[in-house]
Write a protein that holds these residues in place. Structure first.
Motif, PDB file in Angstrom:
ATOM      1  N   VAL A  98       1.326  -3.671  14.037  1.00  0.00           N
ATOM      2  CA  VAL A  98       1.010  -3.197  12.920  1.00  0.00           C
ATOM      3  C   VAL A  98       0.366  -4.218  11.953  1.00  0.00           C
ATOM      4  O   VAL A  98       0.631  -5.454  12.080  1.00  0.00           O
ATOM      5  N   PHE A  99      -0.885  -3.736  11.471  1.00  0.00           N
ATOM      6  CA  PHE A  99      -2.024  -4.581  10.863  1.00  0.00           C
ATOM      7  C   PHE A  99      -2.114  -4.235   9.491  1.00  0.00           C
ATOM      8  O   PHE A  99      -1.998  -2.912   9.168  1.00  0.00           O
ATOM      9  N   SER A 100      -2.265  -4.896   8.573  1.00  0.00           N
ATOM     10  CA  SER A 100      -2.300  -4.324   7.114  1.00  0.00           C
ATOM     11  C   SER A 100      -3.190  -5.399   6.396  1.00  0.00           C
ATOM     12  O   SER A 100      -3.258  -6.612   6.478  1.00  0.00           O
ATOM     13  N   ARG A 101      -4.092  -4.752   5.447  1.00  0.00           N
ATOM     14  CA  ARG A 101      -4.789  -5.617   4.420  1.00  0.00           C
ATOM     15  C   ARG A 101      -4.282  -4.999   3.152  1.00  0.00           C
ATOM     16  O   ARG A 101      -3.811  -3.931   2.847  1.00  0.00           O
ATOM     17  N   PHE A 102      -3.858  -6.157   2.218  1.00  0.00           N
ATOM     18  CA  PHE A 102      -3.320  -5.862   0.739  1.00  0.00           C
ATOM     19  C   PHE A 102      -3.528  -6.728  -0.284  1.00  0.00           C
ATOM     20  O   PHE A 102      -4.080  -7.749   0.029  1.00  0.00           O
ATOM     21  N   ALA A 103      -3.137  -6.350  -1.444  1.00  0.00           N
ATOM     22  CA  ALA A 103      -3.562  -7.303  -2.605  1.00  0.00           C
ATOM     23  C   ALA A 103      -2.291  -7.809  -3.160  1.00  0.00           C
ATOM     24  O   ALA A 103      -1.490  -7.068  -3.818  1.00  0.00           O
ATOM     25  N   THR A 104      -2.200  -9.138  -3.210  1.00  0.00           N
ATOM     26  CA  THR A 104      -1.086  -9.689  -4.236  1.00  0.00           C
ATOM     27  C   THR A 104      -1.475 -10.902  -4.926  1.00  0.00           C
ATOM     28  O   THR A 104      -2.340 -11.656  -4.343  1.00  0.00           O
ATOM     29  N   PRO A 105      -1.295 -10.799  -6.123  1.00  0.00           N
ATOM     30  CA  PRO A 105      -0.415  -9.899  -7.065  1.00  0.00           C
ATOM     31  C   PRO A 105      -1.433  -8.788  -7.197  1.00  0.00           C
ATOM     32  O   PRO A 105      -2.522  -8.578  -6.837  1.00  0.00           O
ATOM     33  N   PRO A 106      -0.758  -7.519  -7.497  1.00  0.00           N
ATOM     34  CA  PRO A 106      -1.380  -6.289  -7.700  1.00  0.00           C
ATOM     35  C   PRO A 106      -2.597  -6.537  -8.823  1.00  0.00           C
ATOM     36  O   PRO A 106      -2.456  -7.248  -9.691  1.00  0.00           O
ATOM     37  N   GLY A 107      -3.712  -5.878  -8.368  1.00  0.00           N
ATOM     38  CA  GLY A 107      -4.915  -5.769  -9.172  1.00  0.00           C
ATOM     39  C   GLY A 107      -5.894  -6.862  -8.416  1.00  0.00           C
ATOM     40  O   GLY A 107      -7.051  -6.827  -9.058  1.00  0.00           O
ATOM     41  N   HIS A 108      -5.488  -7.595  -7.680  1.00  0.00           N
ATOM     42  CA  HIS A 108      -6.506  -8.593  -7.156  1.00  0.00           C
ATOM     43  C   HIS A 108      -7.177  -7.984  -5.937  1.00  0.00           C
ATOM     44  O   HIS A 108      -6.696  -6.930  -5.486  1.00  0.00           O
ATOM     45  N   LYS A 109      -8.272  -8.717  -5.306  1.00  0.00           N
ATOM     46  CA  LYS A 109      -8.767  -8.220  -4.180  1.00  0.00           C
ATOM     47  C   LYS A 109      -7.897  -8.123  -2.962  1.00  0.00           C
ATOM     48  O   LYS A 109      -7.058  -8.801  -2.802  1.00  0.00           O
ATOM     49  N   LEU A 110      -8.282  -7.078  -1.903  1.00  0.00           N
ATOM     50  CA  LEU A 110      -7.578  -6.997  -0.785  1.00  0.00           C
ATOM     51  C   LEU A 110      -7.800  -8.520  -0.052  1.00  0.00           C
ATOM     52  O   LEU A 110      -8.924  -8.868   0.030  1.00  0.00           O
ATOM     53  N   ASN A 111      -6.759  -8.903   0.640  1.00  0.00           N
ATOM     54  CA  ASN A 111      -6.941  -9.892   1.554  1.00  0.00           C
ATOM     55  C   ASN A 111      -7.437  -9.648   2.742  1.00  0.00           C
ATOM     56  O   ASN A 111      -7.786  -8.581   2.942  1.00  0.00           O
ATOM     57  N   ASP A 112      -7.746 -10.613   3.469  1.00  0.00           N
ATOM     58  CA  ASP A 112      -8.305 -10.565   4.935  1.00  0.00           C
ATOM     59  C   ASP A 112      -7.492  -9.645   5.919  1.00  0.00           C
ATOM     60  O   ASP A 112      -7.953  -9.214   7.068  1.00  0.00           O
ATOM     61  N   GLY A 113      -6.158  -9.677   5.726  1.00  0.00           N
ATOM     62  CA  GLY A 113      -5.240  -8.878   6.418  1.00  0.00           C
ATOM     63  C   GLY A 113      -4.464  -9.578   7.378  1.00  0.00           C
ATOM     64  O   GLY A 113      -4.886 -10.747   7.624  1.00  0.00           O
ATOM     65  N   ARG A 114      -3.489  -9.189   7.917  1.00  0.00           N
ATOM     66  CA  ARG A 114      -2.671  -9.865   8.969  1.00  0.00           C
ATOM     67  C   ARG A 114      -1.749  -9.001   9.767  1.00  0.00           C
ATOM     68  O   ARG A 114      -1.593  -8.026   9.278  1.00  0.00           O
ATOM     69  N   TRP A 115      -1.417  -9.210  10.962  1.00  0.00           N
ATOM     70  CA  TRP A 115      -0.435  -8.555  11.572  1.00  0.00           C
ATOM     71  C   TRP A 115       1.118  -8.649  11.131  1.00  0.00           C
ATOM     72  O   TRP A 115       1.388  -9.740  10.749  1.00  0.00           O
ATOM     73  N   LEU A 116       1.702  -7.545  10.793  1.00  0.00           N
ATOM     74  CA  LEU A 116       2.659  -7.420  10.255  1.00  0.00           C
ATOM     75  C   LEU A 116       4.011  -7.661  11.130  1.00  0.00           C
ATOM     76  O   LEU A 116       5.099  -8.000  10.926  1.00  0.00           O
ATOM     77  N   GLY A 117       3.719  -7.084  12.461  1.00  0.00           N
ATOM     78  CA  GLY A 117       4.938  -6.830  13.331  1.00  0.00           C
ATOM     79  C   GLY A 117       4.471  -6.164  14.784  1.00  0.00           C
ATOM     80  O   GLY A 117       3.530  -5.448  14.582  1.00  0.00           O
TER      81      GLY A 117
END
Length: 180
Positions: free
Chosen positions: A117-136
């Motif tokens: 499972v791979f995801s790109r997401f933004a933390t905190p909300p409203g910021h740009k998406l990160n480069d992503g990473r494998w979650l599990g």
């Protein structure tokens, strides 16, 4: 002439008042968020033409070979949420009709293999998406026929909430009638 000008101003004022009333962060509403999701199947081969390496886990990384193309993405997600369980939390993803069918087919045909499972997401909300990473890389232990995929992500609770919120926002945008 004057009448038209006043009506025009009222029409302009209504959206601004609505934005002030409903856009407030203290009112329980959140900014729309984006997250991506890619679920890959563990590959049987090391052929670099058809597979990629996925290094999963930050504290004890494990490398597995995965198919080059994901079989499920955020386009298949209906809704996602973080659910508390013993000792922590899990990320629970509910897929729409097509995603549910794919999840059912892949879990029925590939018991014993792993999903990556791979995801790109933004933390905190409203910021740009990160480069992503494998979650599990959960192992497929049983047939999943209900369209719900649950796993423990290699993420903080804040990150998991951001991922879930982003996936749900995308799911609602793609199918606004969706209710879980």
């Amino acid at each position: 002439m004057m009448f038209r000008g006043q009506r025009f101003n009222v029409y302009l004022a209504l959206p601004m008042v609505g934005a002030g009333l409903f856009g407030c962060s203290t009112g329980g509403f959140h900014k729309k968020q984006l997250s991506s999701l890619r679920i890959y199947l563990e590959a049987n081969t090391d052929d670099p033409k058809s597979t990629d390496a996925a290094t999963i886990g930050r504290s004890n990384p494990v490398e597995i070979r995965v198919e080059k193309e994901p079989f499920l993405t955020e386009a298949h997600v209906k809704e996602a949420k973080v659910v508390d369980n013993e000792g922590g939390f899990v990320l629970q993803i509910k897929f729409g009709r097509q995603g549910s069918q794919l999840l059912e087919q892949y879990t029925a045909a590939n018991r014993g293999k792993r999903f990556a499972v791979f995801s790109r997401f933004a933390t905190p909300p409203g910021h740009k998406l990160n480069d992503g990473r494998w979650l599990g890389a959960p192992k497929i232990l049983k047939h999943l026929g209900d369209g719900i995929f649950t796993f423990t992500p290699d993420a903080t609770r804040e990150e998991a909430v951001a991922i879930a919120r982003g996936l749900t926002d995308i799911g609602k945008k793609l199918d606004p009638q969706t209710k879980w």
